[in-house]
Enzyme design. Structure first.
Site, PDB file in Angstrom:
ATOM      1  N   ASN A 189       3.366  -0.395   6.832  1.00 35.49           N
ATOM      2  CA  ASN A 189       4.820  -0.254   6.824  1.00 35.49           C
ATOM      3  C   ASN A 189       5.212   1.001   7.596  1.00 35.49           C
ATOM      4  OD1 ASN A 189       3.752   0.238   3.924  1.00 35.49           O
ATOM      5  ND2 ASN A 189       5.678   1.289   3.727  1.00 35.49           N
ATOM      6  N   ASP A 190       5.681   2.061   6.956  1.00 33.09           N
ATOM      7  CA  ASP A 190       6.281   3.167   7.706  1.00 33.09           C
ATOM      8  C   ASP A 190       5.314   3.848   8.686  1.00 33.09           C
ATOM      9  OD1 ASP A 190       7.901   2.616   5.576  1.00 33.09           O
ATOM     10  OD2 ASP A 190       7.734   4.586   4.654  1.00 33.09           O
ATOM     11  N   TRP A 213       1.574  -5.241   0.897  1.00 33.00           N
ATOM     12  CA  TRP A 213       1.722  -3.824   0.548  1.00 33.00           C
ATOM     13  C   TRP A 213       0.824  -3.469  -0.641  1.00 33.00           C
ATOM     14  CZ3 TRP A 213       3.172  -0.819  -3.562  1.00 33.00           C
ATOM     15  CH2 TRP A 213       3.571   0.492  -3.279  1.00 33.00           C
ATOM     16  N   GLU A 273      15.354   7.136   0.986  1.00 31.06           N
ATOM     17  CA  GLU A 273      13.995   7.209   1.544  1.00 31.06           C
ATOM     18  C   GLU A 273      13.938   7.853   2.951  1.00 31.06           C
ATOM     19  OE1 GLU A 273      11.792   3.546  -0.654  1.00 31.06           O
ATOM     20  OE2 GLU A 273      12.660   3.002   1.269  1.00 31.06           O
TER      21      GLU A 273
HETATM   22  C1  FRU Z   1       9.739   3.247   2.797  1.00 34.18           C
HETATM   23  C2  FRU Z   1       8.803   3.592   1.639  1.00 34.18           C
HETATM   24  C3  FRU Z   1       8.727   5.091   1.442  1.00 34.18           C
HETATM   25  C4  FRU Z   1       7.397   5.255   0.776  1.00 34.18           C
HETATM   26  C5  FRU Z   1       6.575   4.200   1.462  1.00 34.18           C
HETATM   27  C6  FRU Z   1       5.546   3.587   0.589  1.00 34.18           C
HETATM   28  O1  FRU Z   1       9.457   2.011   3.349  1.00 34.18           O
HETATM   29  O2  FRU Z   1       9.234   2.949   0.472  1.00 34.18           O
HETATM   30  O3  FRU Z   1       9.793   5.626   0.713  1.00 34.18           O
HETATM   31  O4  FRU Z   1       6.874   6.524   0.955  1.00 34.18           O
HETATM   32  O5  FRU Z   1       7.462   3.213   1.904  1.00 34.18           O
HETATM   33  O6  FRU Z   1       4.725   2.725   1.291  1.00 34.18           O
END
Ligand code: FRU
Length: 715
Positions: free
Chosen positions: A294-295, A319, A463
């Site tokens: 993800n991020d 995830w 976030e």
């Molecule tokens: C954003 C998020 C962040 C967190 C991460 C966890 O997509 O929810 O806030 O650190 O992904 O994977």
């Protein structure tokens, strides 16, 4: 040779039996779990009566009681095991809901002590539902055997629970039916067909020696959807075919009945096993070799390399198990994945954060000649805290600071530290997400001790903050500070080293459906001076692929004066030019009804630049259609539409401009010189490689149109 349809049709012919009454295994209506054995605390002391505290509304169960392992939230774990019972009917039916974590939130059937069937709930992402639906196991071949049902909750993160109700043995199946058949692979291709609209509960999986070797789900499929797998490497072996599907109104099972083995592929051949060449693999957007991302995290430039860390599940396609994956690139286009950098520990899994080069060795981590690179990340344990890891070899190996965490828990699920160096006050500044729409800034001389400086509300966002100075219209004498939230809303203001003084409300910058959690690079050399950002193209679908999710193409941010005030602009970094191949260009192109000047072109990867004049007699709309997916400018409404999203786009000097990057499974639009950004994922029919440019209701003029074919960055 004819495909071997008959063989499989025989497999799927249901036995005709005189209907006997159902046998109830459990309905969870009693005051406790009776003779079921409970371990751990996820299942509570007795069956739940519907929804539990802080849970979305649970529906679809029967009576009052059900198994709901959300007892005290997702973080509890445990098992619930039935007493042994004899299988006496060909189907075992039950209501199923909750999380989709195979092996972790699941219901298992053990026959003679051996695992025989398993199923998970349908959810693995935010936005799911707590509805229970029927699920059936075909257990015909096990009649007479002794079985045990085991309900498992070993997951503690999002959707870390499972819901079950009304387990019955029956002559009839209910809801999703799971069928398992043996198969001798005697041809090169196995093909099957998903009917339109089949969701994620419709699945087909091929297993050899109990291990899945191919699998496909119905969800998010383009049409037509006859698909083929190359199974030539498995020829001569015996395999198991597992199919789960909702029978049609007439009781037929279209997916199961569509399976054929053949010498040639039919429909679309899904490439799953040629790394980076797979059917839905982006060709110039970063994806991990396998599993979930993800991020983007820790974007930092050091000694000729752009480092890209990313939220990663090293062991799963969805995830979970958050770890920092790592890749490097000399040019933001060609990436090389390295060993994972930061692994979960006793402070928690590793959530998002940032990285900096500690030029002055303020933290004291430096051991040799290389400057230390320091990552600042969230330790997502109980509670969430902020920690450091550093590298003294240019980012090849990583050591966690032995006195982590460096910032204790502040509030709620505080997370996602983004750190910058503030030269005027010789301090590190950390932007941190606190809770809801609240963020804060912290300051530190050495990355290890932090003081809270000020609070920053960012209405509409949560976030992944970013915080940086940015020149107005490129003038280094005029700088604004920009505070950014994960959904791309930002505020401009002033910063004196202690307080961020906002001068605007939240301004929206991202208009597409798949653009989230962006951050910008640290330590870009002064001579370059760009502010470069990468985001997560959150939510794309990649059926059958070994990876899940892609990151955006890196883009350069600038702040420019517009009639509405100062606005952020984004454009793809110029390094994309290294992928450009053949060019197709027009000037003053007149476009009439029914015409398509792009009819002769075809392909998957494009860099497009278009200028569309909206003159005195404008058309109602102009559309650029990529592989069947329109990017449509509604001239009258002055709005741009793509993949279900729209953005206001006013002509400037009588024209709009579009810059479009098209990859296999994404379309990124930068309109009016980057004033409007729309990042979207799509899942085109792999066979459709068409392009079209068309007008509705009138004629259009394109003063300039240029399409570059792009090469893959992976070859
Ligand atoms: C954003 C998020 C962040 C967190 C991460 C966890 O997509 O929810 O806030 O650190 O992904 O994977």
């Amino acid at each position: 040779m004819r495909p071997s349809v008959i063989l499989l049709a025989l497999f799927f012919a249901a036995p005709v039996l005189a209907a006997q009454p159902d046998l109830l295994v459990a309905d969870f209506e009693g005051p406790d779990y009776g003779d079921w054995k409970v371990t751990g605390d996820a299942f509570g002391p007795k069956p739940a009566h519907g929804t539990l505290p802080n849970q979305m509304q649970v529906s679809g169960f029967e009576g009052r009681g059900l198994v709901n392992s959300y007892y005290q939230g997702d973080r509890t774990t445990g098992t619930l095991t039935s007493p042994p019972f004899k299988i006496e009917r060909p189907y075992l039916n039950f209501l199923l809901g909750g999380g989709m974590h195979p092996g972790k939130t699941c219901i298992n059937l053990l026959v003679d002590g051996q695992p025989a069937r398993t199923a998970t709930g349908p959810n693995d992402k935010p936005g799911g539902t707590e509805r229970l639906d029927w699920h059936s196991w075909d257990v015909g071949e096990m009649i007479g055997k002794s079985a045990v049902i085991e309900i498992v909750d070993q997951a503690t993160g999002g959707w870390g629970h499972i819901n079950i109700d009304h387990i019955v043995q029956s002559d009839r199946r209910s809801g999703v039916v799971e069928t398992i058949r043996d198969l001798a692979i005697d041809r090169d291709y196995l093909s099957f067909c998903f009917a339109p609209g089949q969701g994620g509960r419709t699945q087909i999986r091929l297993q050899v020696d109990g291990k899945p070797v191919r699998q496909a789900v119905g969800q998010g499929r383009p049409q037509p959807s006859r698909l083929s797998w190359d199974v030539s490497q498995l020829k001569g072996q015996r395999a198991q075919l597992r199919i789960a599907e909702l029978p049609a109104a007439d009781g037929s099972c279209p997916l199961g009945e569509s399976v054929t083995l053949a010498d040639q592929p039919q429909g679309v051949l899904i490439v799953v096993d040629k790394l980076y060449q797979e059917t839905y693999r982006p060709q110039f957007h970063f994806t991990p070799a396998k599993n979930w991302t993800n991020d983007p995290n820790g974007l930092v430039y050091y000694a000729g390399q752009y480092h890209l860390f990313f939220q990663h599940n090293p062991t799963g396609i969805n995830w979970g198990n958050m770890t920092w994956g790592h890749a490097v690139s000399p040019d933001l286009v060609h990436w090389r994945q390295l060993d994972h950098a930061i692994h979960p520990d006793n402070l928690g899994t590793i959530f998002s954060g940032s990285a900096v080069v500690d030029h002055d060795n303020t933290a004291g981590f430096q051991t040799g000649n290389e400057k230390p690179i320091v990552c600042i990340y969230t330790s997502a344990g109980k509670p969430f805290t902020q920690s450091l890891a550093y590298s003294n070899d240019g980012g090849r190996t990583w050591t966690k600071y032995e006195r982590n965490p460096v910032l204790k828990h502040v509030v709620a699920s505080n997370r996602d530290p983004k750190v910058i160096w503030h030269e005027p006050t010789k301090k590190w500044i950390m932007a941190l997400f606190l809770d809801q729409n609240d963020y804060a800034l912290f300051g530190s001389p050495n990355l290890k001790e932090w003081t809270r400086l000020c609070d920053v509300p960012l209405p509409g966002s949560g976030e992944c903050p970013d915080f940086f100075p940015i020149a107005v219209d490129g003038d280094p004498q005029q700088v604004k500070w920009l505070f950014w939230g994960a959904n791309g809303n930002y505020r401009l203001g002033a910063f004196d080293g202690v307080t961020f003084q906002p001068e605007t409300d939240s301004i929206k910058s991202l208009w597409g459906g798949n653009d989230y959690a962006a951050q910008t690079y640290s330590d870009i050399p002064e001579a370059d001076g760009r502010r470069i950002q990468i985001s997560w193209m959150a939510g794309g679908k990649y059926p059958d692929m070994p990876f899940n999710q892609q990151l955006s193409f890196p883009r350069e941010l600038t702040l420019r004066t517009t009639p509405e005030g100062l606005r952020l602009h984004m454009l793809p970094v110029r390094e994309i030019e290294s992928l450009r191949g053949k060019q197709h260009a027009w000037t003053d192109l007149k476009l009439g009804p029914g015409e398509n000047p792009l009819a002769a072109l075809e392909g998957e990867l494009w860099d497009v630049q278009a200028e569309i004049a909206v003159g005195k007699k404008p058309p109602a709309a102009v559309a650029f259609t990529v592989r069947g997916e329109p990017i449509r400018y509604d001239v009258r409404a002055a709005t741009l539409h793509c993949l279900g999203r729209s953005a206001p786009l006013a002509p400037q000097d009588g024209r709009i401009t579009l810059r479009v990057l098209v990859d296999r499974t994404s379309i990124e639009i930068f309109a009016n010189d980057g004033r409007v950004t729309m990042g979207s994922c799509f899942l085109p029919d792999p066979a459709d490689r068409t392009l079209a440019l068309s007008v509705e209701g009138g004629e259009a003029v394109l003063p300039a149109l240029c399409l570059y074919e792009l090469k893959s960055a992976w070859r």
